[in-house]
Design a protein around this motif. Structure first.
Motif, PDB file in Angstrom:
ATOM      1  N   LEU A   3      18.228   0.382  -4.094  1.00 31.57           N
ATOM      2  CA  LEU A   3      18.848  -0.437  -3.491  1.00 31.57           C
ATOM      3  C   LEU A   3      17.810  -0.869  -2.448  1.00 31.57           C
ATOM      4  N   LEU A   4      16.946  -0.187  -1.866  1.00 32.50           N
ATOM      5  CA  LEU A   4      16.144  -0.652  -0.957  1.00 32.50           C
ATOM      6  C   LEU A   4      15.032  -1.508  -1.344  1.00 32.50           C
ATOM      7  N   ASN A   5      14.642  -1.584  -2.742  1.00 35.58           N
ATOM      8  CA  ASN A   5      13.970  -2.871  -3.675  1.00 35.58           C
ATOM      9  C   ASN A   5      14.690  -3.917  -3.971  1.00 35.58           C
ATOM     10  N   ASN A   6      15.939  -3.923  -4.222  1.00 29.65           N
ATOM     11  CA  ASN A   6      16.859  -4.913  -4.479  1.00 29.65           C
ATOM     12  C   ASN A   6      17.020  -5.771  -3.245  1.00 29.65           C
ATOM     13  N   VAL A   7      17.242  -4.996  -1.961  1.00 27.63           N
ATOM     14  CA  VAL A   7      17.358  -5.641  -0.764  1.00 27.63           C
ATOM     15  C   VAL A   7      15.971  -6.544  -0.132  1.00 27.63           C
ATOM     16  N   ALA A   8      15.092  -5.739  -0.528  1.00 25.80           N
ATOM     17  CA  ALA A   8      13.598  -6.311  -0.202  1.00 25.80           C
ATOM     18  C   ALA A   8      13.377  -7.408  -1.032  1.00 25.80           C
ATOM     19  N   ALA A   9      13.672  -7.692  -2.203  1.00 33.34           N
ATOM     20  CA  ALA A   9      13.568  -8.625  -3.093  1.00 33.34           C
ATOM     21  C   ALA A   9      14.406  -9.877  -2.930  1.00 33.34           C
ATOM     22  N   LYS A  10      15.480  -9.498  -2.241  1.00 33.53           N
ATOM     23  CA  LYS A  10      16.480 -10.607  -2.318  1.00 33.53           C
ATOM     24  C   LYS A  10      16.139 -11.242  -0.834  1.00 33.53           C
ATOM     25  N   TYR A  11      15.518 -10.533   0.182  1.00 33.33           N
ATOM     26  CA  TYR A  11      15.020 -11.259   1.235  1.00 33.33           C
ATOM     27  C   TYR A  11      13.518 -11.766   1.366  1.00 33.33           C
ATOM     28  N   GLU A  12      12.786 -11.461   0.112  1.00 33.97           N
ATOM     29  CA  GLU A  12      11.440 -11.706  -0.077  1.00 33.97           C
ATOM     30  C   GLU A  12      10.616 -10.978   0.903  1.00 33.97           C
TER      31      GLU A  12
END
Length: 172
Positions: free
Chosen positions: A101-110
């Motif tokens: 979840l952390l990686n997905n959110v971080a990738a979404k907001y670059e």
């Protein structure tokens, strides 16, 4: 009751000649389909070998974890021991789900991976709100150079009439 055949526009004895796509050899009646070229000829063997060894190492890791888990469950005789073993596995699953979840959110907001670890919150909405705040603080990387060609102030005056005459002289 016999089945009725629907009339077709093609007769079974007629064959329509088909040209194979560029780069392929013509095929006969389909019986010799063993001579097809592999789709990934452009990938170097070293890359494929590395991917294979990585996949084998990952599979070996999963096999050892499976054996450890099987040993824990085989030693569990009472309900409490069984629940303790499953509780440990649930903790590992929750930690992995949080990391995803952390990686997905971080990738979404670059956000860079180093900031992905610092996101705070328990739900996805809280993590996204925190990621928006961190995104404001992160300076986007500047492109290498957007200049190309001539600069607007070269010091020369452009005369379209002279340019047209020079182009005509070069034509002949």
């Amino acid at each position: 009751m016999p089945e009725q055949e629907t009339p077709s526009t093609e007769t079974p004895n007629e064959e329509t000649p088909q040209t194979p796509p560029e780069g392929e050899t013509p095929k006969g009646d389909g019986a010799d389909s063993t001579e097809e070229k592999p789709a990934e000829e452009t990938v170097p063997p070293e890359v494929l070998r590395k991917k294979l060894t990585d996949a084998n190492a990952e599979a070996a890791n999963y096999r050892t974890k499976l054996r450890e888990t099987e040993a824990k469950f085989s030693n569990a005789k009472t309900l409490e021991e069984f629940e303790a073993a499953t509780g440990e596995l649930r903790g590992q699953i929750e930690a992995l789900e949080r990391q995803i979840l952390l990686n997905n959110v971080a990738a979404k907001y670059e956000l860079p991976p180093s900031l992905a670890k610092r996101l705070e919150g328990t739900t996805e909405a809280e993590l996204e709100a925190d990621a928006k705040e961190l995104q404001k603080l992160v300076v986007p990387a500047a492109p290498e150079s957007l200049s190309g060609g001539l600069t607007p102030d070269d010091g020369e005056e452009f005369d379209p009439v002279k340019a047209a005459r020079a182009a005509r002289k070069r034509r002949f």
